[in-house]
Design an enzyme around this catalytic site. Sequence first.
Site, PDB file in Angstrom:
ATOM      1  N   GLY A   1       0.821  -1.207   0.000  1.00 37.41           N
ATOM      2  CA  GLY A   1       0.000   0.000   0.000  1.00 37.41           C
ATOM      3  C   GLY A   1       0.851   1.250   0.000  1.00 37.41           C
ATOM      4  O   GLY A   1       0.581   2.202   0.715  1.00 37.41           O
TER       5      GLY A   1
ATOM      6  N   GLY B   1       0.594   0.635  -4.961  1.00 40.48           N
ATOM      7  CA  GLY B   1      -0.493  -0.231  -4.532  1.00 40.48           C
ATOM      8  C   GLY B   1      -1.775   0.545  -4.271  1.00 40.48           C
ATOM      9  O   GLY B   1      -2.877   0.095  -4.613  1.00 40.48           O
TER      10      GLY B   1
ATOM     11  N   SER C   1      17.634  15.028   0.393  1.00 37.95           N
ATOM     12  CA  SER C   1      17.033  15.014  -0.950  1.00 37.95           C
ATOM     13  C   SER C   1      17.781  15.863  -1.965  1.00 37.95           C
ATOM     14  O   SER C   1      18.383  16.884  -1.641  1.00 37.95           O
ATOM     15  CB  SER C   1      15.593  15.507  -0.840  1.00 37.95           C
TER      16      SER C   1
ATOM     17  N   ARG D   1      22.194  11.127 -10.834  1.00 37.67           N
ATOM     18  CA  ARG D   1      22.719  10.621  -9.569  1.00 37.67           C
ATOM     19  C   ARG D   1      23.943   9.741  -9.699  1.00 37.67           C
ATOM     20  O   ARG D   1      24.865   9.829  -8.902  1.00 37.67           O
ATOM     21  CB  ARG D   1      21.607   9.848  -8.869  1.00 37.67           C
TER      22      ARG D   1
ATOM     23  N   HIS E   1      19.938   3.493  -2.406  1.00 36.51           N
ATOM     24  CA  HIS E   1      18.713   4.291  -2.364  1.00 36.51           C
ATOM     25  C   HIS E   1      17.538   3.691  -3.125  1.00 36.51           C
ATOM     26  O   HIS E   1      16.383   3.834  -2.714  1.00 36.51           O
ATOM     27  CB  HIS E   1      19.041   5.656  -2.958  1.00 36.51           C
TER      28      HIS E   1
ATOM     29  N   GLU F   1       8.070   0.495  -7.494  1.00 36.36           N
ATOM     30  CA  GLU F   1       9.515   0.268  -7.455  1.00 36.36           C
ATOM     31  C   GLU F   1       9.866  -1.200  -7.683  1.00 36.36           C
ATOM     32  O   GLU F   1      10.970  -1.529  -8.106  1.00 36.36           O
ATOM     33  CB  GLU F   1      10.098   0.759  -6.121  1.00 36.36           C
TER      34      GLU F   1
ATOM     35  N   ARG G   1      17.841   5.963 -12.371  1.00 32.58           N
ATOM     36  CA  ARG G   1      16.576   6.694 -12.283  1.00 32.58           C
ATOM     37  C   ARG G   1      16.840   8.172 -12.051  1.00 32.58           C
ATOM     38  O   ARG G   1      17.685   8.529 -11.229  1.00 32.58           O
ATOM     39  CB  ARG G   1      15.734   6.162 -11.129  1.00 32.58           C
TER      40      ARG G   1
ATOM     41  N   SER H   1      10.333   8.586  -9.784  1.00 27.48           N
ATOM     42  CA  SER H   1       9.810   7.351  -9.219  1.00 27.48           C
ATOM     43  C   SER H   1       8.388   7.532  -8.704  1.00 27.48           C
ATOM     44  O   SER H   1       7.523   6.682  -8.911  1.00 27.48           O
ATOM     45  CB  SER H   1      10.716   6.870  -8.098  1.00 27.48           C
ATOM     46  N   LEU H   2       8.146   8.642  -8.041  1.00 30.31           N
ATOM     47  CA  LEU H   2       6.788   8.871  -7.556  1.00 30.31           C
ATOM     48  C   LEU H   2       5.838   8.850  -8.746  1.00 30.31           C
ATOM     49  O   LEU H   2       4.724   8.323  -8.667  1.00 30.31           O
ATOM     50  CB  LEU H   2       6.714  10.207  -6.809  1.00 30.31           C
TER      51      LEU H   2
HETATM   52  C1  LIG Z   1      14.360   8.613   1.402  1.00 29.70           C
HETATM   53  C2  LIG Z   1      13.778   8.494   0.040  1.00 29.70           C
HETATM   54  C3  LIG Z   1      13.364   9.636  -0.651  1.00 29.70           C
HETATM   55  C4  LIG Z   1      12.805   9.526  -1.929  1.00 29.70           C
HETATM   56  N1  LIG Z   1      12.418  10.679  -2.575  1.00 29.70           N
HETATM   57  C5  LIG Z   1      11.856  10.568  -3.807  1.00 29.70           C
HETATM   58  C6  LIG Z   1      11.419  11.739  -4.498  1.00 29.70           C
HETATM   59  O1  LIG Z   1      11.536  12.862  -4.010  1.00 29.70           O
HETATM   60  N2  LIG Z   1      10.876  11.590  -5.710  1.00 29.70           N
HETATM   61  C7  LIG Z   1      10.710  10.370  -6.290  1.00 29.70           C
HETATM   62  O2  LIG Z   1      10.189  10.306  -7.392  1.00 29.70           O
HETATM   63  N3  LIG Z   1      11.094   9.245  -5.647  1.00 29.70           N
HETATM   64  C8  LIG Z   1      11.675   9.315  -4.424  1.00 29.70           C
HETATM   65  N4  LIG Z   1      12.083   8.170  -3.780  1.00 29.70           N
HETATM   66  C9  LIG Z   1      11.732   6.863  -4.333  1.00 29.70           C
HETATM   67  C10 LIG Z   1      10.280   6.535  -4.009  1.00 29.70           C
HETATM   68  O3  LIG Z   1       9.953   7.029  -2.751  1.00 29.70           O
HETATM   69  C11 LIG Z   1       9.986   5.051  -3.989  1.00 29.70           C
HETATM   70  O4  LIG Z   1      10.515   4.454  -5.120  1.00 29.70           O
HETATM   71  C12 LIG Z   1       8.486   4.815  -3.982  1.00 29.70           C
HETATM   72  O5  LIG Z   1       7.890   5.483  -2.901  1.00 29.70           O
HETATM   73  C13 LIG Z   1       8.143   3.349  -3.932  1.00 29.70           C
HETATM   74  O6  LIG Z   1       6.734   3.217  -3.833  1.00 29.70           O
HETATM   75  P1  LIG Z   1       6.023   1.813  -3.940  1.00 29.70           P
HETATM   76  O7  LIG Z   1       4.568   2.089  -3.946  1.00 29.70           O
HETATM   77  O8  LIG Z   1       6.581   1.067  -5.079  1.00 29.70           O
HETATM   78  O9  LIG Z   1       6.455   1.022  -2.651  1.00 29.70           O
HETATM   79  P2  LIG Z   1       6.503   1.380  -1.089  1.00 29.70           P
HETATM   80  O10 LIG Z   1       6.018   2.734  -0.781  1.00 29.70           O
HETATM   81  O11 LIG Z   1       7.846   0.987  -0.631  1.00 29.70           O
HETATM   82  O12 LIG Z   1       5.431   0.409  -0.491  1.00 29.70           O
HETATM   83  C14 LIG Z   1       5.629  -0.961  -0.446  1.00 29.70           C
HETATM   84  C15 LIG Z   1       4.439  -1.601   0.190  1.00 29.70           C
HETATM   85  O13 LIG Z   1       4.548  -3.007   0.088  1.00 29.70           O
HETATM   86  C16 LIG Z   1       4.304  -3.605   1.324  1.00 29.70           C
HETATM   87  N5  LIG Z   1       5.018  -4.883   1.360  1.00 29.70           N
HETATM   88  C17 LIG Z   1       6.321  -5.108   1.096  1.00 29.70           C
HETATM   89  N6  LIG Z   1       6.600  -6.418   1.247  1.00 29.70           N
HETATM   90  C18 LIG Z   1       5.454  -7.025   1.599  1.00 29.70           C
HETATM   91  C19 LIG Z   1       5.100  -8.356   1.921  1.00 29.70           C
HETATM   92  N7  LIG Z   1       5.978  -9.351   1.905  1.00 29.70           N
HETATM   93  N8  LIG Z   1       3.822  -8.605   2.265  1.00 29.70           N
HETATM   94  C20 LIG Z   1       2.890  -7.626   2.309  1.00 29.70           C
HETATM   95  N9  LIG Z   1       3.183  -6.349   2.017  1.00 29.70           N
HETATM   96  C21 LIG Z   1       4.445  -6.048   1.672  1.00 29.70           C
HETATM   97  C22 LIG Z   1       4.738  -2.586   2.337  1.00 29.70           C
HETATM   98  O14 LIG Z   1       4.106  -2.789   3.574  1.00 29.70           O
HETATM   99  C23 LIG Z   1       4.286  -1.294   1.670  1.00 29.70           C
HETATM  100  O15 LIG Z   1       2.923  -1.044   1.939  1.00 29.70           O
HETATM  101  C24 LIG Z   1      12.665   8.271  -2.512  1.00 29.70           C
HETATM  102  C25 LIG Z   1      13.072   7.135  -1.833  1.00 29.70           C
HETATM  103  C26 LIG Z   1      13.659   7.236  -0.578  1.00 29.70           C
HETATM  104  C27 LIG Z   1      14.201   6.020   0.080  1.00 29.70           C
END
Ligand SMILES: Cc1cc2nc3c(=O)[nH]c(=O)nc-3n(C[C@H](O)[C@H](O)[C@H](O)COP(=O)(O)OP(=O)(O)OC[C@H]3O[C@@H](n4cnc5c(N)ncnc54)[C@H](O)[C@@H]3O)c2cc1C
Lengths: 289, 668
Positions: free
Chosen positions: B11, B15, B251, B298, B366, B404, B414, B419-420
Site C-alpha cells: 500500500g 499499490g 534530498s 545521480r 537508495h 519500485e 533513475r 519514481s513517484l
Molecule cells: C528517502 C527516500 C526519498 C525519496 N524521494 C523521492 C522523491 O523525491 N521523488 C521520487 O520520485 N522518488 C523518491 N524516492 C523513491 C520513491 O519514494 C519510492 O521508489 C516509492 O515510494 C516506492 O513506492 P512503492 O509504492 O513502489 O512502494 P513502497 O512505498 O515501498 O510500499 C511498499 C508496500 O509493500 C508492502 N510490502 C512489502 N513487502 C510485503 C510483503 N511481503 N507482504 C505484504 N506487504 C508487503 C509494504 O508494507 C508497503 O505497503 C525516494 C526514496 C527514498 C528512500
Amino acid sequence: MIAPNHAADSAPAADEGREIRVRILRQDAPGQESYWERHAVPYEPNMNVISVLQRIAAGARSADGRPVAPVTWDCNCLEEVCGSCTMLINGRTRMACSALVDRLLEEQPEEIELRPMSKFPVVRDLVVDRRRLFRGLERVKAWVPVDDSYDHGPGPRISPEEQEDAYPLSTCMSCGCCLEACPQYTKIEPVRREGETGEAFAERRQGAFDRGFVGAHAVSQAMLFNAHPTGKMIADERLEALTSAGGIQMCGNAQNCVAVCPKAIPLTRSIARAGRAATVWAIKRLFDR
Amino acid sequence: MAQPRVVVVGGGLAGLSATMRLAELGVTVDLLSLVPVKRSHSVCAQGGINSVNALTRQQGDSEWKHFDDTVYGGDFLQHQPPVKEMADWGPRIIDLMDRLGVPFNRTPEGFRDQRRFGGTLYKRTAFAGATTGQQLLYALDEQVRRHEVAGRVTKWEFWDFLAPVLDDTGRCRGAICQDLVSMQFRSFPADAVILASGGCGLVYGRSTMSMVCTGSAISRAYQHGAAYGNGEFIQVHPTAIPGADKLRLMSESARGEGGRVWVPRTPQDPRDPRTIPEAERCYFLEERYPKYKNLVPRDIATREIFDICTTEGLSVEKDRPCVYLDLTHLPRQELDRKLHGILEIYEKFQGVDPRDVPMKIFPAVHYSMGGLWVDYQRSATGGMEEGSPRNHQTSIPGLYAVGECDYQYHGANRLGANSLLSCIFSGLFCASGVIAGSQSSKRTAAEESSRLFDAALRREQDRHEALLGRRGSGDNPYQIHQELGALMTRVATVVRRNEQLSAAYDEVCALEDRWRRCAVSDTGNWTNQNVVFTKSLGDMFPLAKIILIGALQRDECRGAHFKPAFAVPGLQATDEAARRREAEEWCDRFASNTARWLKSTVARPGADGHPQIAYEDVDTSLIPPRPRLYGLVGADLIEEVWRERQQASEARVGGTGVGSGRPLAATS
Ligand SMILES: Cc1cc2nc3c(=O)[nH]c(=O)nc-3n(C[C@H](O)[C@H](O)[C@H](O)COP(=O)(O)OP(=O)(O)OC[C@H]3O[C@@H](n4cnc5c(N)ncnc54)[C@H](O)[C@@H]3O)c2cc1C
Ligand code: SF4
Ligand code: SF4
Ligand code: FES
C-alpha cells in the site's frame, strides 16, 4: 518492526565499556499481566531508541544474562515521518526513532524507561493496536470527495497563504502522541466474547470506538478538509460527526495534545476553529428546522 | 462474468493508486501490507514528482523531452513505449493529485510551484514542502479509506505475502499470506494478484529505505518462477547522512533549490567551513559539468563524490568519507518554506542547523531500478496500449508488478522525482488491463479447487514450522544480515570489480548456508517479529545473487553500473586532429558496446539454486541511443562526432527521427 540493524562502523574508544541501561515494560499478549524487564547494551555515539531496541533484539538476553524472547516494537521509516514508533520514553509520549540516547541520558542518567502507549490495547510489548485512531479519520470523512480518478484538469487555485495554512495539518502522521496525552481520550479495549463471530466482534468494537472521543488528530483533519475548496463540499457531514457523540464537545481544552505533537501541528488552532464551526453549524441547524 | 476479485500486495503509492482505480471500476480488492498502508515507505520521499507543466512548456519543454531526459538518464536501458506513455500521463497525474488535495507549494498567483531536479534543464518537479511522498501517499490513502468505508476494499494490515498460488497451467490464482499478529495463515483466492511491494534496500543492510524494504515479496515471486530484470542496477544516491541505524536521505531538492557540493582544496582543512574562502573551495561538480552543475544525474554525482573522497583524498574528514552540501548562502525563509522537512531531519538527527553550517554527506544505497520483469503492449502511437492484459504482467500470467518492484521505467539509472510518477502511473494504468486479463481466464478463482489452496497453504505452514523448530548452530540471523549488508555494500555499489563480485557470490552462498542452520530466538506464535525477519532474510539471498551475477556478467559501464576495467577513457590528445581521431574511436567503441550490451538482464531461478541469466533486447525504436556525457568538460567533441554520424545515417534513411516523425532528441 522487521529488521534490526547494525552497530556503527566505528565506535570511539573513549566510551568503551560504557553501558546503557534500559527498563522495558513487557506484555506477552493481550489480556496478560505486564512485567518489567531490564536490559543493558553497549553505548555508541548517536544512538536512538530504535538502535537500542535493535541491539536488545539481536542479543535476546536480559541484563542478568537470561535468554528472553526478543522485545517487540513497531517502526519503519526511522526518520520520524511514518508515525509507527510511538511509545512512552522516560514517561513521555514520543517517537522512538527521533529519541536520541544522549538526550535521554541527560534527562535521566541512570536508565531509559520504555513503556507501550497506554491509550491503546497492547498487542505485545511495545506494540499497540491503533485501529481506533484510523477509525477516527473515517468518522470525520478525512478526504476530498472527488468524482473519480480520471482527468478533469487541475485542482482549484490555492493561494500560498492557504497552502501554508493547510500543509502543516497535512503532515499529521497518525502517530497518536496527541491521543496518548489527552485526558479525554481514554482506552477502549473490547474483548471478543465466547462464541462471538469475528464480524460481530468487529462491529461491536467499532460501535465502542464511535462513542469514544474522536481525538485531536481527527478534529484537525476535519478542519484541513473543511478548508479545502472541494473538501468543504461535505463540510456539514464533518461537522455533524464533530457534534455527535464523541465529538468536539468532549475536548476539555487542556492543550496537552499540542505540547506533545512531534510535528508541531497547531492542534489548538484546529480545535478552536472546530469549536466555532460547530457552534455556528448547530445554530444554523436550529434555524433550518 | 462477475467482477473479478484482485489482491494487491503493498500500500505504497503504486499499490494505493491501483487499489483506488480498481475499486472505482467495481472490483473487490483485498489490500495487504506489512505495515498500515499510511506508514508505507513512500512517505519518505521528499523532493517531488516530475511532469511537464504549463511553465516549462513555454520554455520549450514537452512530454517528449521528459521522455528523452528519462531514457538518456537511464542510459537507454529501458523499453521506450512505457516510458513515453508515462511522460504523456505526467501532467494528468499531477492534476489528479492536486484535485485529491495534495498541498503542493504555490506561486504568489496560486499556481503550483516547481523546482529543478537532476538530469534535466527544466523546472519540472512539483513538490509539497520537502515531504512530497508523504503528501501524495496520504491523498491516495484517503481515497482508499473512502472506498474501504463503502465496502469495496478490505485492508489487511500487518500481513505478510508469502507466495503466489499457481494452478496446473502456471497461472496465478491467488496468494498465501500470514497475519503478523496472530501468525495465522490464510489463502486469498483471486483472479489477479498485483505486487506493489517496493524496493529491496535491506539486502544492503543500511540504506535510505525503510525497515520493511526487504524485497521479500518479489523474491518469493521470483522463487516461484517470475523472471527478474536488471537486478544489478541499484541506485546509490549521492547525498545521504550516514547513521548507525539508517542512512538518512538528504534530498536532491537541496541542490534543486541551489545547494552546492564542495570540498576544501586542502585535504581535511581543519578550519570552520564557513571561514574557508571561495578560492580555496573546490566545487567539483560545477567545475566538471558546467551545464548541469550540481544537478547531474545521480550515478554521476555519486561517482564524483566517491572519487573525490577516495581517489583524490579530499574528504572533509579523515576517518570518514564525506563532502559538504552547502545551503548556507540561501535565504533562511526560503529554505523553511521549501525544504523544511529535510532540514528538520538533519537538525534532529545530527544536532546541527544546516541553515547555518554546511551539511556533511556521503552516498548511500537508495533505489532499485531492477525488479520483477513485466510485459507491455506497444500502442500504434509508440506508447503503451491501455487495457491490454499484458501491461505490467510478470512472466507468471495473472501476477502483476507495479511501482519500485518492477523493472520497467528507469533503465540503468533513475532520475530524481521520476519514481513517484512511475509508481502512481503504473498503479493507475495497470488496472484496466488487470481486469481484462482476469476476465479472459476460463475459470474464476472462486471456482478453483480448494485443494490447490490447501496444498499451497500447507507448504508455507511447513516452512514456518520448520523455521521455528530449528535447533540452531548458535548463529544469529541479525549477525548474518549485518555481514550480508556489509558485503553487498563493499562490492556491489559505486565501483564494481569482477574478482570481488565473483568472490562475493561464493560468500553469499556461504552466508545462505549459515542462514539455513541459524535458529530463531523466539519460537512463539504471537506477533513473532523474530521469525518474520529470519524468513525475509532467507529471501534476501536470491536477490543478492541476482544482483551479483548480473553485475559480474555485465562487462561494461552503464548508468549506475560502473566497472573501471571497462570504462572508456576520455580524450587525451591536445592536438586537434589527434583529438578528432580519438573522438571517432570513442564513438566506434560506443557503437560496438551498444550492440553488445544494450540489453536487459533477465534472471530466472535455476534448478540448482543459482539464477539463470538471459538477455533481452531493449525497444529503442523512438529515441536512438547516444553517448551520455552531460556536457562533461572536454567531451564536447565526442558529442559533435556522434551528432554528425547520426545526421549522416538519417540522410541515408531519408527520414527525420527513427519511425516517430518527432524531432531528434540528440539535438535538444
Ligand atoms: C528517502 C527516500 C526519498 C525519496 N524521494 C523521492 C522523491 O523525491 N521523488 C521520487 O520520485 N522518488 C523518491 N524516492 C523513491 C520513491 O519514494 C519510492 O521508489 C516509492 O515510494 C516506492 O513506492 P512503492 O509504492 O513502489 O512502494 P513502497 O512505498 O515501498 O510500499 C511498499 C508496500 O509493500 C508492502 N510490502 C512489502 N513487502 C510485503 C510483503 N511481503 N507482504 C505484504 N506487504 C508487503 C509494504 O508494507 C508497503 O505497503 C525516494 C526514496 C527514498 C528512500
Ligand atoms: S485540548 Fe482537547 S484534544 Fe487536546 S489534549 Fe486537551 S482535551 Fe485532548
Ligand atoms: S496530530 Fe501530531 S501527535 Fe497527533 S497523530 Fe498527528 S502527528 Fe501525531
Ligand atoms: S519509525 Fe517512522 S516515525 Fe519512527
